[in-house]
Write a protein that holds these residues in place. Sequence first.
Motif, PDB file in Angstrom:
ATOM      1  N   ARG A 261      74.588  68.320  39.490  1.00 44.13           N
ATOM      2  CA  ARG A 261      74.900  67.984  40.695  1.00 44.13           C
ATOM      3  C   ARG A 261      75.479  69.298  41.769  1.00 44.13           C
ATOM      4  O   ARG A 261      75.599  70.254  41.218  1.00 44.13           O
ATOM      5  CB  ARG A 261      76.153  67.130  40.534  1.00 44.13           C
ATOM      6  CG  ARG A 261      75.853  65.846  39.897  1.00 44.13           C
ATOM      7  CD  ARG A 261      77.063  64.975  39.622  1.00 44.13           C
ATOM      8  NE  ARG A 261      77.843  65.716  38.448  1.00 44.13           N
ATOM      9  CZ  ARG A 261      78.747  66.176  38.281  1.00 44.13           C
ATOM     10  NH1 ARG A 261      79.805  66.059  39.476  1.00 44.13           N
ATOM     11  NH2 ARG A 261      79.458  66.688  37.402  1.00 44.13           N
ATOM     12  N   GLY A 262      75.563  69.175  43.013  1.00 41.26           N
ATOM     13  CA  GLY A 262      75.861  70.056  43.808  1.00 41.26           C
ATOM     14  C   GLY A 262      74.921  70.999  44.243  1.00 41.26           C
ATOM     15  O   GLY A 262      75.358  71.961  45.541  1.00 41.26           O
ATOM     16  N   THR A 263      73.720  70.974  43.900  1.00 35.72           N
ATOM     17  CA  THR A 263      72.881  72.096  44.347  1.00 35.72           C
ATOM     18  C   THR A 263      71.358  71.344  44.420  1.00 35.72           C
ATOM     19  O   THR A 263      71.187  70.692  43.738  1.00 35.72           O
ATOM     20  CB  THR A 263      72.578  73.370  43.269  1.00 35.72           C
ATOM     21  OG1 THR A 263      72.211  72.691  42.076  1.00 35.72           O
ATOM     22  CG2 THR A 263      73.946  73.966  43.160  1.00 35.72           C
ATOM     23  N   PRO A 264      70.665  71.802  45.402  1.00 34.67           N
ATOM     24  CA  PRO A 264      69.261  71.134  45.418  1.00 34.67           C
ATOM     25  C   PRO A 264      68.286  71.648  44.548  1.00 34.67           C
ATOM     26  O   PRO A 264      68.556  72.549  43.930  1.00 34.67           O
ATOM     27  CB  PRO A 264      68.803  71.820  46.755  1.00 34.67           C
ATOM     28  CG  PRO A 264      69.664  73.142  46.961  1.00 34.67           C
ATOM     29  CD  PRO A 264      70.955  72.846  46.489  1.00 34.67           C
ATOM     30  N   GLY A 265      67.488  70.831  44.264  1.00 34.63           N
ATOM     31  CA  GLY A 265      66.638  71.070  43.143  1.00 34.63           C
ATOM     32  C   GLY A 265      65.335  70.009  43.222  1.00 34.63           C
ATOM     33  O   GLY A 265      65.398  68.983  43.992  1.00 34.63           O
ATOM     34  N   PRO A 266      64.206  70.198  42.593  1.00 34.24           N
ATOM     35  CA  PRO A 266      62.849  69.321  42.752  1.00 34.24           C
ATOM     36  C   PRO A 266      63.384  67.827  42.427  1.00 34.24           C
ATOM     37  O   PRO A 266      64.333  67.583  41.517  1.00 34.24           O
ATOM     38  CB  PRO A 266      62.018  69.909  41.560  1.00 34.24           C
ATOM     39  CG  PRO A 266      62.477  71.396  41.319  1.00 34.24           C
ATOM     40  CD  PRO A 266      64.115  71.282  41.541  1.00 34.24           C
ATOM     41  N   TRP A 267      62.840  67.099  43.008  1.00 33.02           N
ATOM     42  CA  TRP A 267      63.159  65.490  42.968  1.00 33.02           C
ATOM     43  C   TRP A 267      63.297  65.140  41.411  1.00 33.02           C
ATOM     44  O   TRP A 267      64.000  64.300  41.173  1.00 33.02           O
ATOM     45  CB  TRP A 267      62.028  64.899  43.256  1.00 33.02           C
ATOM     46  CG  TRP A 267      60.527  65.033  42.997  1.00 33.02           C
ATOM     47  CD1 TRP A 267      59.889  66.299  43.235  1.00 33.02           C
ATOM     48  CD2 TRP A 267      59.861  64.340  42.084  1.00 33.02           C
ATOM     49  NE1 TRP A 267      58.725  66.067  42.444  1.00 33.02           N
ATOM     50  CE2 TRP A 267      58.629  65.125  41.578  1.00 33.02           C
ATOM     51  CE3 TRP A 267      60.057  63.005  41.327  1.00 33.02           C
ATOM     52  CZ2 TRP A 267      57.790  64.502  40.843  1.00 33.02           C
ATOM     53  CZ3 TRP A 267      59.201  62.596  40.533  1.00 33.02           C
ATOM     54  CH2 TRP A 267      57.929  63.348  40.286  1.00 33.02           C
ATOM     55  N   HIS A 268      62.234  65.635  40.472  1.00 33.02           N
ATOM     56  CA  HIS A 268      62.304  65.153  39.176  1.00 33.02           C
ATOM     57  C   HIS A 268      63.564  65.574  38.186  1.00 33.02           C
ATOM     58  O   HIS A 268      63.700  64.980  37.239  1.00 33.02           O
ATOM     59  CB  HIS A 268      61.056  65.112  38.418  1.00 33.02           C
ATOM     60  CG  HIS A 268      60.686  66.894  38.116  1.00 33.02           C
ATOM     61  ND1 HIS A 268      60.946  67.436  37.037  1.00 33.02           N
ATOM     62  CD2 HIS A 268      60.024  67.690  39.135  1.00 33.02           C
ATOM     63  CE1 HIS A 268      60.641  68.630  37.128  1.00 33.02           C
ATOM     64  NE2 HIS A 268      60.110  68.689  38.678  1.00 33.02           N
ATOM     65  N   THR A 269      64.312  66.558  38.627  1.00 35.68           N
ATOM     66  CA  THR A 269      65.463  67.232  38.167  1.00 35.68           C
ATOM     67  C   THR A 269      66.695  66.550  38.570  1.00 35.68           C
ATOM     68  O   THR A 269      67.925  66.764  38.095  1.00 35.68           O
ATOM     69  CB  THR A 269      65.370  68.722  38.045  1.00 35.68           C
ATOM     70  OG1 THR A 269      65.475  69.060  39.530  1.00 35.68           O
ATOM     71  CG2 THR A 269      64.095  69.184  37.480  1.00 35.68           C
ATOM     72  N   ARG A 270      66.724  65.845  39.669  1.00 33.20           N
ATOM     73  CA  ARG A 270      67.727  65.338  40.270  1.00 33.20           C
ATOM     74  C   ARG A 270      67.960  63.688  40.311  1.00 33.20           C
ATOM     75  O   ARG A 270      68.944  63.261  40.220  1.00 33.20           O
ATOM     76  CB  ARG A 270      67.915  65.660  41.667  1.00 33.20           C
ATOM     77  CG  ARG A 270      67.975  67.349  41.834  1.00 33.20           C
ATOM     78  CD  ARG A 270      69.351  67.887  41.036  1.00 33.20           C
ATOM     79  NE  ARG A 270      69.508  69.405  41.431  1.00 33.20           N
ATOM     80  CZ  ARG A 270      68.995  70.291  40.827  1.00 33.20           C
ATOM     81  NH1 ARG A 270      68.383  69.902  39.567  1.00 33.20           N
ATOM     82  NH2 ARG A 270      69.286  71.502  41.100  1.00 33.20           N
TER      83      ARG A 270
END
Length: 417
Positions: A261-270
């Motif tokens: 949480r709290g940081t952007p990341g690729p769709w499949h990791t969030r």
Amino acid sequence: MTHTRPSGTNWSGNHRYRAAETLLPADLDELADAIRSADALRVQATRHTFNDVGDTDGALISLEQLPVRIEVSGDRVRVEGLVTFAQLAPVLEAEGRALHNLGSLPHISVAGATATGTHGSGSANGNLSSAVTAVETMDATGTVHRIDPTHPWFPAAALGLGALGVVTAVELRTVPTYTVTAQAYTGVAWEDLTADPRRLFASAHSVSVFTTWGDPAHDLVWIKATDADAEPGYVRDIGGVEVGADLHLGRIRTVGNTTERGTPGPWHTRLPHFRAEALPSDGDEIQSEYFVPLDAAAEALAAVRAVASTIDPVLLVSELRTVAADDLWLSPASGRDVLAIHFTWRNDNAGVAAVLPAVEDALAPFAARPHWGKAFTMPGETVRATLAHVDDFVAVARAADARGVFRNAFLGRTLGL
């Protein structure tokens, strides 16, 4: 020669499969031989169901030894064999593609999840089955059929509960890859959570509310936003405060297994709640879920909260999500936008069976539909009454499987097959 292994139990151990052994064909020829020789057969996938939808008094079969193939072509991806979303997602990402949504657990198989109407969250997002553009099934004669939207059976096959045959491959629609930022909020009063459900659940790409129904201080709103989403001002406006490092989903033991949480990341990791490389959820649990019209969300939630004291002894946590309407005949979201009311229970079959009628009675005025792969006690006629095309599905299933090989007690009990 087809190998076997003990059938064992489902993922959480609350259901032991009736067949002693599971067949493990190594290729489609062995699969066809096994089907042709069976009087009754069901597929055992990643075993993330909590009832007998995938069980049988006949033969169980798994595709785990079949070759795994993932083929990306334009905006479509074809997956063959026992492919999980955790396996599929990085392949899509490497091609600059993505799926429109993911479920809470990336550990589940593509074929099994789409066959049972499993979903993620988001008011504009259909369930995982809504991305299906073709299904390849092997029928009781060992013949493979490709069923796409031009085929009259497609609304039955895309979410078919295994009733039409063994799904050997699934084709899915993809979208351009995207970035997601997840954040969790607490401190929102129950009255504010339920004041405007449509606004709350439409405030980001994916929104989940976790609750234990009687302790608002521990309710949690988990928002997963894309770059196209506005800042989560609405949740903050109604009192939401960002959760720090420790994340507690009700009484579930989440120890280092949730996604970042709290940081952007690729769709499949969030988008999933739980990391692919970790044990998801509590593990030692039973799950139930019911889908009610989104227009009736506030009333349905009030009805469940009224029986909170009855269900509390066996409840770990509930999760509230939304799913967009689709036109698949057995979909829990068929013909209507829905609120999904999920229950993660303690692993106590008798205790859960004792409280489910209270939940189902509370939701009866809203024509609730159960999740096909989770625990419920609703009579079949009650389930069928909520589905406009159930007779159409039964007719297709009978035509596709004239010998009745793929029917089981669950399909007979719920659909009259």
